[in-house]
Enzyme design. Structure first.
Site, PDB file in Angstrom:
ATOM      1  N   HIS A 166     -59.991 -49.962  -7.763  1.00 29.92           N
ATOM      2  CA  HIS A 166     -59.839 -48.570  -8.195  1.00 29.92           C
ATOM      3  C   HIS A 166     -60.682 -47.671  -7.307  1.00 29.92           C
ATOM      4  CE1 HIS A 166     -62.938 -50.644 -10.531  1.00 29.92           C
ATOM      5  NE2 HIS A 166     -63.621 -49.513 -10.496  1.00 29.92           N
ATOM      6  N   HIS A 168     -62.689 -44.200  -7.264  1.00 32.79           N
ATOM      7  CA  HIS A 168     -63.292 -43.144  -8.086  1.00 32.79           C
ATOM      8  C   HIS A 168     -63.147 -41.825  -7.320  1.00 32.79           C
ATOM      9  CE1 HIS A 168     -65.809 -45.728 -10.879  1.00 32.79           C
ATOM     10  NE2 HIS A 168     -65.644 -46.585  -9.890  1.00 32.79           N
TER      11      HIS A 168
END
Ligand code: 5GP
Length: 180
Positions: A166, A168
């Site tokens: 992922h 951020h």
């Protein structure tokens, strides 16, 4: 047996080497020294947060890294999240524990072994680029015109706590450097 070679060419080159070392030393001596450590108590909230992030990262690292994660449930809409962008390849949603006024996670819908950046292989180049491009689109959508920060934590020392890659996207406040 290998040995360290001395510079060829006699004293001329040695003089050059010595002057470069002197230049380097003078540069290093102008670097600011690190600030003194803060007083030991009371512990600021950020330290508590950092400690719990580290604990979460270490706990996560103890589980099989390719196992399904909470993000699979978010993708399947089995648990709620605030989705800000979605297409057939990626999902972007607000972080449950925001570290900035805008804190969004951008994830691939298909993990394909990409538990973290350190597991990237050549076949992942397209999705990795697409994650970053999506981050740019979402930053624009969120009005982060003055700048933002992209972070990809990797592994226990990188404080990664969810093993589904992922990105951020952080913004809405002045960032500092170096990152903690
Ligand atoms: P990491 O520490 O692995 O880089 O980031 C994982 C992020 O996922 C953390 O910032 C954490 O707050 C966020 N997170 C963990 N569980 C959930 C959840 O159930 N919902 C949302 N929206 N974010 C989560």
């Amino acid at each position: 047996m290998s040995s360290i070679q001395s510079p060829r060419g006699g004293s001329g080159n040695n003089d050059k080497l010595l002057s470069r070392v002197a230049l380097l030393n003078s540069h290093l001596s102008t670097c600011p020294s690190p600030p003194p450590p803060p007083p030991p108590s009371p512990l600021p909230t950020t330290t508590t947060t950092m400690a719990s992030e580290k604990e979460a990262a270490l706990a996560a690292a103890a589980t099989p890294s390719d196992a399904p994660t909470i993000f699979d449930k978010i993708i399947k809409k089995e648990i709620p999240s605030t989705i800000v962008y979605e297409d057939d390849k990626v999902l972007a949603f607000r972080d449950i524990n925001p570290q900035a006024p805008t804190h969004i996670l951008i994830i691939p819908k298909v993990k394909d072994g990409l538990t973290g950046l350190s597991k990237a292989e050549e076949r992942h180049c397209e999705i990795l680029g697409y994650l970053l491009y999506t981050a740019k689109l979402v930053a624009k959508q969120e009005g982060l015109d003055d700048g933002f920060r992209i972070v990809i934590n990797d592994g226990p020392k990188g404080c990664q706590s969810v093993y589904h890659i992922h990105v951020h996207l952080l913004g809405g406040r002045q960032m500092t450097w170096p990152a903690g």
